[in-house]
Design an enzyme around this catalytic site. Structure first.
Site, mmCIF file in Angstrom:
data_model
loop_
_atom_site.group_PDB
_atom_site.id
_atom_site.type_symbol
_atom_site.label_atom_id
_atom_site.label_comp_id
_atom_site.label_asym_id
_atom_site.label_seq_id
_atom_site.Cartn_x
_atom_site.Cartn_y
_atom_site.Cartn_z
ATOM 1 N N ASP A 44 0.869 -1.168 0.000
ATOM 2 C CA ASP A 44 0.000 0.000 0.000
ATOM 3 C C ASP A 44 0.914 1.229 0.000
ATOM 4 O OD1 ASP A 44 -2.386 1.635 0.481
ATOM 5 O OD2 ASP A 44 -1.641 1.800 2.539
ATOM 6 N N ASP A 53 -1.439 -0.863 5.991
ATOM 7 C CA ASP A 53 -1.536 -0.257 7.324
ATOM 8 C C ASP A 53 -2.939 -0.223 7.900
ATOM 9 O OD1 ASP A 53 -2.196 1.782 5.259
ATOM 10 O OD2 ASP A 53 -2.485 3.055 7.011
#
Length: 220
Positions: free
Chosen positions: A7, A165
């Site tokens: 990400d 995350d």
């Protein structure tokens, strides 16, 4: 092929300050009061349209203003996407080690592709990634599995370890059957990271290479 997919926001980069600034420029254009950084940080992760929907709700704006606000926000953000943004400590060293060990690397983010590529280039890490899929690259955004599948296809990998995350990243990994490593210093909303589905977690990039190697071995 060994493959790892990251990400972007809250994982490789702390971009919340620049996103915050662009949101408040958008609100200023509507004569609305600014929002604080912590509020915006909690809004990040589902793509720009959802970000604007949350801003609209927070400031009592009309839902029909969303598309115009998305356009205004992107104009502000894309004009200067990395003034306040920083790489998380240890990211570049970890990427270099992955490259030296022969890992194929990609990025899967809900941020639009153009500013994602611009930010990677600004920090000089674009060359590490053979694939970048943004929130507007395919017809779906995370947690839909299509973006992650698209990155794997571009990398020529049947499987990968995903590093993110947030709850969104965890759900995306589950939807694709990938092993997931959670970076705990990013933008997750859970008060307790134990509540986020994960195969491993880390707060320091110095340990990520060993974690990913272990997770990749479990896929064999």
């Amino acid at each position: 092929m060994k493959a790892i997919i990251f990400d972007l926001d809250g994982t490789l980069i702390d971009s919340a300050p620049d996103i915050h600034a662009a949101v408040n420029r958008t609100l200023a254009g509507l004569d609305r009061e600014a929002l604080d950084l912590d509020t915006i940080r909690a809004f990040i992760g589902d793509g720009v349209p959802v970000l604007m929907e949350r801003v609209i709700k927070a400031r009592g704006l009309e839902p029909g203003q969303r598309d115009a606000m998305v356009e205004a926000f992107l104009g502000h953000y894309e004009a200067d996407p990395a003034t306040l943004t920083t790489l998380y400590p240890g990211v570049e060293d970890a990427l270099e080690q992955f490259r030296d060990e022969g890992w194929a690397m990609g990025v899967c983010t809900n941020k639009p592709e153009a500013p994602s590529r611009a930010i990677l280039k600004t920090f000089g890490i674009d060359g590490f990634f053979s694939a970048v899929v943004g929130g507007d690259t395919v017809e779906a955004r995370k947690p839909d599995p299509k973006p992650l599948h698209a990155v794997c296809e571009q990398l020529g990998a049947k499987q990968a370890v995903f590093v993110g995350d947030s709850e969104i990243d965890a759900a995306t990994a589950q939807a694709t059957g990938m092993r997931f490593a959670l970076f705990t210093e990013g933008y997750h909303r859970a008060e307790d990271v134990d509540d986020i589905p994960q195969d491993a977690r880390f707060s320091d990039y110095d340990v990520l290479v060993a974690i990913v190697a272990r997770l990749a071995d479990e896929l064999r």
